[in-house]
Design a protein around this motif. Structure first.
Motif, PDB file in Angstrom:
ATOM      1  N   HIS A  22      -4.467   0.851   8.295  1.00  0.00           N
ATOM      2  CA  HIS A  22      -4.584   0.796   7.061  1.00  0.00           C
ATOM      3  C   HIS A  22      -6.306   0.083   6.988  1.00  0.00           C
ATOM      4  CE1 HIS A  22      -4.360  -0.421   2.889  1.00  0.00           C
ATOM      5  NE2 HIS A  22      -5.133  -1.508   3.019  1.00  0.00           N
ATOM      6  N   LEU A  23      -7.052   1.279   6.441  1.00  0.00           N
ATOM      7  CA  LEU A  23      -8.560   1.108   6.289  1.00  0.00           C
ATOM      8  C   LEU A  23      -8.787   1.404   4.925  1.00  0.00           C
ATOM      9  CD1 LEU A  23      -9.512   2.934   9.612  1.00  0.00           C
ATOM     10  CD2 LEU A  23      -9.416   0.486   9.421  1.00  0.00           C
ATOM     11  N   VAL A  24      -9.626   0.578   4.354  1.00  0.00           N
ATOM     12  CA  VAL A  24      -9.885   0.900   2.885  1.00  0.00           C
ATOM     13  C   VAL A  24     -10.858   2.092   2.494  1.00  0.00           C
ATOM     14  CG1 VAL A  24     -10.452  -0.356   0.578  1.00  0.00           C
ATOM     15  CG2 VAL A  24      -9.368  -1.624   2.356  1.00  0.00           C
ATOM     16  N   THR A  25     -11.964   2.082   3.024  1.00  0.00           N
ATOM     17  CA  THR A  25     -13.030   3.000   2.668  1.00  0.00           C
ATOM     18  C   THR A  25     -13.546   3.694   4.007  1.00  0.00           C
ATOM     19  OG1 THR A  25     -14.853   1.881   2.901  1.00  0.00           O
ATOM     20  CG2 THR A  25     -13.653   1.734   0.764  1.00  0.00           C
ATOM     21  N   LEU A  26     -14.389   4.757   3.776  1.00  0.00           N
ATOM     22  CA  LEU A  26     -15.212   5.321   4.867  1.00  0.00           C
ATOM     23  C   LEU A  26     -15.837   4.236   5.881  1.00  0.00           C
ATOM     24  CD1 LEU A  26     -16.002   7.788   6.418  1.00  0.00           C
ATOM     25  CD2 LEU A  26     -17.781   8.154   4.775  1.00  0.00           C
ATOM     26  N   ALA A  27     -16.458   3.140   4.977  1.00  0.00           N
ATOM     27  CA  ALA A  27     -17.277   2.243   5.903  1.00  0.00           C
ATOM     28  C   ALA A  27     -16.483   1.546   6.788  1.00  0.00           C
ATOM     29  CB  ALA A  27     -17.809   1.294   4.681  1.00  0.00           C
ATOM     30  N   ASP A  28     -15.000   1.346   6.695  1.00  0.00           N
ATOM     31  CA  ASP A  28     -14.229   0.730   7.398  1.00  0.00           C
ATOM     32  C   ASP A  28     -13.729   1.665   8.596  1.00  0.00           C
ATOM     33  OD1 ASP A  28     -14.351  -1.635   5.835  1.00  0.00           O
ATOM     34  OD2 ASP A  28     -12.799  -0.304   4.557  1.00  0.00           O
ATOM     35  N   CYS A  85       0.875  -1.173   0.097  1.00  0.00           N
ATOM     36  CA  CYS A  85       0.125  -0.147   0.080  1.00  0.00           C
ATOM     37  C   CYS A  85       0.886   1.410  -0.138  1.00  0.00           C
ATOM     38  CB  CYS A  85      -0.837  -0.021   1.273  1.00  0.00           C
ATOM     39  SG  CYS A  85      -1.835   1.614   1.392  1.00  0.00           S
ATOM     40  N   LEU A  86       0.794   2.090  -0.830  1.00  0.00           N
ATOM     41  CA  LEU A  86       1.402   3.326  -1.189  1.00  0.00           C
ATOM     42  C   LEU A  86       1.460   4.160   0.260  1.00  0.00           C
ATOM     43  CD1 LEU A  86       3.349   5.433  -2.702  1.00  0.00           C
ATOM     44  CD2 LEU A  86       1.327   6.234  -3.575  1.00  0.00           C
ATOM     45  N   PHE A  87       0.156   4.305   0.631  1.00  0.00           N
ATOM     46  CA  PHE A  87       0.247   5.330   1.781  1.00  0.00           C
ATOM     47  C   PHE A  87       0.548   4.672   3.165  1.00  0.00           C
ATOM     48  CE2 PHE A  87      -3.781   7.666  -0.394  1.00  0.00           C
ATOM     49  CZ  PHE A  87      -2.992   8.210  -1.279  1.00  0.00           C
ATOM     50  N   CYS A  88       0.395   3.357   3.376  1.00  0.00           N
ATOM     51  CA  CYS A  88       1.231   2.761   4.461  1.00  0.00           C
ATOM     52  C   CYS A  88       2.583   2.913   4.240  1.00  0.00           C
ATOM     53  CB  CYS A  88       0.899   1.400   4.493  1.00  0.00           C
ATOM     54  SG  CYS A  88      -0.761   0.928   5.045  1.00  0.00           S
ATOM     55  N   MET A 135     -14.016  12.499  -0.182  1.00  0.00           N
ATOM     56  CA  MET A 135     -13.626  11.135  -0.137  1.00  0.00           C
ATOM     57  C   MET A 135     -14.271  10.268  -1.185  1.00  0.00           C
ATOM     58  SD  MET A 135     -14.262  10.679   3.926  1.00  0.00           S
ATOM     59  CE  MET A 135     -15.164  11.915   3.782  1.00  0.00           C
ATOM     60  N   ASN A 136     -13.431   9.652  -2.003  1.00  0.00           N
ATOM     61  CA  ASN A 136     -14.043   8.554  -3.033  1.00  0.00           C
ATOM     62  C   ASN A 136     -13.670   7.058  -2.384  1.00  0.00           C
ATOM     63  OD1 ASN A 136     -14.437  10.221  -5.280  1.00  0.00           O
ATOM     64  ND2 ASN A 136     -12.202  10.705  -5.389  1.00  0.00           N
ATOM     65  N   ASN A 137     -14.966   6.479  -2.480  1.00  0.00           N
ATOM     66  CA  ASN A 137     -14.851   5.124  -1.823  1.00  0.00           C
ATOM     67  C   ASN A 137     -15.136   4.172  -2.875  1.00  0.00           C
ATOM     68  OD1 ASN A 137     -14.817   5.960   1.243  1.00  0.00           O
ATOM     69  ND2 ASN A 137     -16.543   7.006   0.503  1.00  0.00           N
ATOM     70  N   SER A 141      -7.984   5.899  -6.053  1.00  0.00           N
ATOM     71  CA  SER A 141      -6.747   5.443  -6.793  1.00  0.00           C
ATOM     72  C   SER A 141      -5.877   4.623  -5.524  1.00  0.00           C
ATOM     73  CB  SER A 141      -6.135   6.875  -7.266  1.00  0.00           C
ATOM     74  OG  SER A 141      -5.958   7.519  -6.214  1.00  0.00           O
ATOM     75  N   VAL A 142      -5.928   4.875  -4.552  1.00  0.00           N
ATOM     76  CA  VAL A 142      -5.258   4.093  -3.857  1.00  0.00           C
ATOM     77  C   VAL A 142      -6.346   3.385  -2.620  1.00  0.00           C
ATOM     78  CG1 VAL A 142      -3.366   4.207  -1.738  1.00  0.00           C
ATOM     79  CG2 VAL A 142      -3.062   5.570  -4.083  1.00  0.00           C
ATOM     80  N   ALA A 143      -6.157   2.135  -2.283  1.00  0.00           N
ATOM     81  CA  ALA A 143      -7.190   1.502  -1.620  1.00  0.00           C
ATOM     82  C   ALA A 143      -6.615   1.702  -0.046  1.00  0.00           C
ATOM     83  CB  ALA A 143      -7.252   0.176  -1.974  1.00  0.00           C
ATOM     84  N   HIS A 144      -6.654   3.003   0.360  1.00  0.00           N
ATOM     85  CA  HIS A 144      -6.155   3.186   1.503  1.00  0.00           C
ATOM     86  C   HIS A 144      -7.161   4.885   1.766  1.00  0.00           C
ATOM     87  CE1 HIS A 144      -3.219   3.474   5.253  1.00  0.00           C
ATOM     88  NE2 HIS A 144      -4.184   4.441   5.461  1.00  0.00           N
TER      89      HIS A 144
END
Lengths: 138, 138
Positions: A47-53, A5-8, A86-88, A93-96
């Motif tokens: 590391h969380l993927v979307t707002l739902a998480d 994960c790029l953001f991690c 936020m794009n979920n 583009s990045v799944a974080h």
């Protein structure tokens, strides 16, 4: 943290970024392809993927950081407002999970194409609302 | 409540809207001019103007509602993802904080013009970051 994960990797310091904020639960850095210059991405260290998480315990740290960075963008860059988004999943583009905080200025040209709009035909709004209400009640 | 605020009037029930969610601190209703059909606006019952005005005690109610509505949009409308956004001051059509929750589907055509991007020239990102950091430290 996930290794791919790029953001991690940015959070861990193994990939460079222009960091603007480092807090206990949240890191903020400049988007390398800004909508407008000064566009910040805020990410939870976890590391969380979307707002739902996002767990409740991280809501105040994350959206409090969005307030702090929003205020810094208006006072520090002279912006008049902010766009916080936020794009979920789709367009993400990045799944974080990342919160975009974008400086806005009147007449910056974004409005016209930013919010393309459609219309409901007669009765259609109620149909959509009924489906959302039903899903909420499950 | 302020008498001349459209969203306060919707919350009070004196102006009609297609309501999808009514919680202790938050009301959700369909945007009459949706980006995509099923586009919901979430508003705190309290009259607050922008994200900067949101007290910590309302963050979990408001962003928890965004999670609930986002999940309802994906399960109830068959969307693949959501776009969750706030315009603060600039492009903010009603001066009562509102969170847009927009259903998204791959190939819905929004991506290309939704995120126009620019670039930093050499050294410029650091200049912007320095201004934001300085404003954060005040």
């Amino acid at each position: 943290m996930t290794d791919d994960c790029l953001f991690c990797q940015i959070i861990a310091g193994t990939v460079d970024a222009t960091i603007v904020l480092e807090e206990e639960h949240v890191v903020g850095f400049l988007d390398v392809r800004p909508v407008f210059k000064g566009h910040v991405l805020l990410v939870p260290r976890e590391h969380l993927v979307t707002l739902a998480d996002l767990p409740e315990r991280l809501m105040v740290p994350l959206f409090g950081a969005a307030q702090r960075v929003g205020n810094a963008i208006t006072s520090g860059l002279g912006a008049q407002g902010t766009f916080v988004a936020m794009n979920n999943v789709v367009s993400q583009s990045v799944a974080h999970l990342h919160v975009h905080v974008v400086p806005r200025t009147k007449g910056d040209g974004l409005r016209g194409f930013f919010w393309p709009r459609t219309k409901y035909v007669e009765g259609e709004a109620e149909e959509y609302a009924a489906k959302i209400r039903a899903a909420l009640s499950h």
